[in-house]
Design an enzyme around this catalytic site. Structure first.
Site, PDB file in Angstrom:
ATOM      1  N   ARG A  10     -56.992  32.213   8.548  1.00 57.36           N
ATOM      2  CA  ARG A  10     -57.085  31.674  10.155  1.00 57.36           C
ATOM      3  C   ARG A  10     -58.149  30.657  10.321  1.00 57.36           C
ATOM      4  NH1 ARG A  10     -58.247  35.377  15.212  1.00 57.36           N
ATOM      5  NH2 ARG A  10     -57.156  34.206  16.873  1.00 57.36           N
ATOM      6  N   GLU A  31     -53.630  41.610   7.319  1.00 61.52           N
ATOM      7  CA  GLU A  31     -54.419  41.985   8.549  1.00 61.52           C
ATOM      8  C   GLU A  31     -53.983  41.079   9.662  1.00 61.52           C
ATOM      9  OE1 GLU A  31     -58.390  43.519  10.469  1.00 61.52           O
ATOM     10  OE2 GLU A  31     -58.222  41.460   9.687  1.00 61.52           O
ATOM     11  N   GLN A  75     -60.491  33.263   4.134  1.00 64.63           N
ATOM     12  CA  GLN A  75     -59.765  33.435   5.500  1.00 64.63           C
ATOM     13  C   GLN A  75     -58.663  32.489   5.840  1.00 64.63           C
ATOM     14  OE1 GLN A  75     -58.518  34.368   8.831  1.00 64.63           O
ATOM     15  NE2 GLN A  75     -60.560  35.582   8.716  1.00 64.63           N
ATOM     16  N   GLU A 135     -62.845  39.003  10.967  1.00 64.54           N
ATOM     17  CA  GLU A 135     -63.618  37.909  11.430  1.00 64.54           C
ATOM     18  C   GLU A 135     -63.577  37.705  12.924  1.00 64.54           C
ATOM     19  OE1 GLU A 135     -64.427  33.156  10.442  1.00 64.54           O
ATOM     20  OE2 GLU A 135     -63.327  34.618   8.807  1.00 64.54           O
ATOM     21  N   ARG A 136     -62.519  37.925  13.634  1.00 64.52           N
ATOM     22  CA  ARG A 136     -62.596  37.772  15.096  1.00 64.52           C
ATOM     23  C   ARG A 136     -63.612  38.797  15.706  1.00 64.52           C
ATOM     24  NH1 ARG A 136     -59.118  40.166  18.964  1.00 64.52           N
ATOM     25  NH2 ARG A 136     -59.130  38.954  20.814  1.00 64.52           N
ATOM     26  N   GLN A 196     -63.777  49.306  16.472  1.00 55.82           N
ATOM     27  CA  GLN A 196     -62.864  49.177  15.183  1.00 55.82           C
ATOM     28  C   GLN A 196     -63.813  48.465  14.036  1.00 55.82           C
ATOM     29  OE1 GLN A 196     -59.155  47.286  15.022  1.00 55.82           O
ATOM     30  NE2 GLN A 196     -58.676  47.880  12.700  1.00 55.82           N
TER      31      GLN A 196
END
Length: 264
Positions: free
Chosen positions: A28, A101, A26, A68-69, A50
């Site tokens: 982010r 993404e 990840q 992940e969010r 989603q």
């Protein structure tokens, strides 16, 4: 116990939320808690619209590829299960998909994106030129993004907290002095400078210091001074204690000659 492991690949299945682990790839690093709270509230009311994307691991659980969010928001909402699409991807393809993404959704800040790109290049073991082709990104664009990583953590933090753009960050890269970079970034935040104004400020710092011009004495003046000095020497030899004081001032020379009249 995690229960029976779903075998469907490419289909939406419900997974125990604790069985889904965050991706080690990840890119982010910063998640807006207020945005997570909003998403969490929406999920609590309407469910997750989603699904996240995961892959199977050898340990019997699942590793997140994308979302992940959404995963964090589902945990905030208290969900025990999460809808997910199980896919088969290698470490490399998982890293690529996760980066794509986040990039397409504009969820990464410019420094997170640069770190993600650097990690991909290292995983591929390729040049920037080869990476740019694989990513469908112009090589100069990729190079510019990677150059952002030369900024220190402190400088990056100033950019992020001050809402400076990627172009603001790139504007200070020509400065080698760390304190000058910080000073310019802080000025850009404080004075709300545009990118162009920030670049102008950097250019001023890059200009060499202005050297004070030496006053070049014209030949006629030198001849005159030599004449005065010679005249003083002649008077002294003749027994007249004449003296002369020369002072160089801004734009001119001041010459003071003292000739005692008592001995004349």
């Amino acid at each position: 116990m995690l229960g029976k492991r779903p075998k469907e690949t490419g289909k939406v299945v419900l997974l125990e939320i604790d069985s889904v682990q965050p991706s080690p790839f990840q890119a982010r690093r910063v998640f807006d808690e207020q945005e997570l709270d909003k998403l969490s509230g929406s999920i609590a009311r309407n469910g997750l619209l989603q699904p996240v994307t995961v892959r199977k691991t050898a340990k019997g659980d699942y590793e997140l590829i994308a979302g992940e969010r959404r995963l964090r928001a589902c945990k905030k909402a208290g969900l025990e299960k999460i809808p997910a699409i199980i896919t088969e991807h290698s470490d490399l393809s998982s890293a690529v998909l996760g980066l794509e993404e986040n990039t397409h959704r504009q969820q990464l800040n410019c420094f997170e994106q640069a770190k993600g790109l650097k990690e991909l290049i290292q995983m591929w073991g390729c040049t920037q030129a080869e990476a740019s082709k694989r990513l469908g990104m112009a090589q100069p664009t990729l190079a510019n993004k990677l150059r952002l990583l030369t900024l220190t953590e402190q400088q990056q933090e100033i950019c992020l907290k001050g809402n400076l753009s990627e172009r603001h960050a790139r504007a200070v890269l020509p400065l080698e002095d760390e304190t000058e970079r910080i000073a310019v970034l802080e000025q850009a935040v404080k004075r709300e400078l545009t990118v162009h104004q920030t670049e102008e400020l950097v250019q001023k710092l890059l200009l060499p210091p202005v050297k004070k011009k030496r006053t070049v004495m014209v030949r006629d003046v030198r001849v005159f001074l030599n004449t005065v000095n010679h005249a003083i020497q002649v008077m002294v030899k003749a027994g007249i204690p004449a003296t002369a004081v020369k002072e160089e001032k801004e734009g001119y020379i001041e010459y003071t000659v003292h000739i005692p009249t008592a001995t004349v």
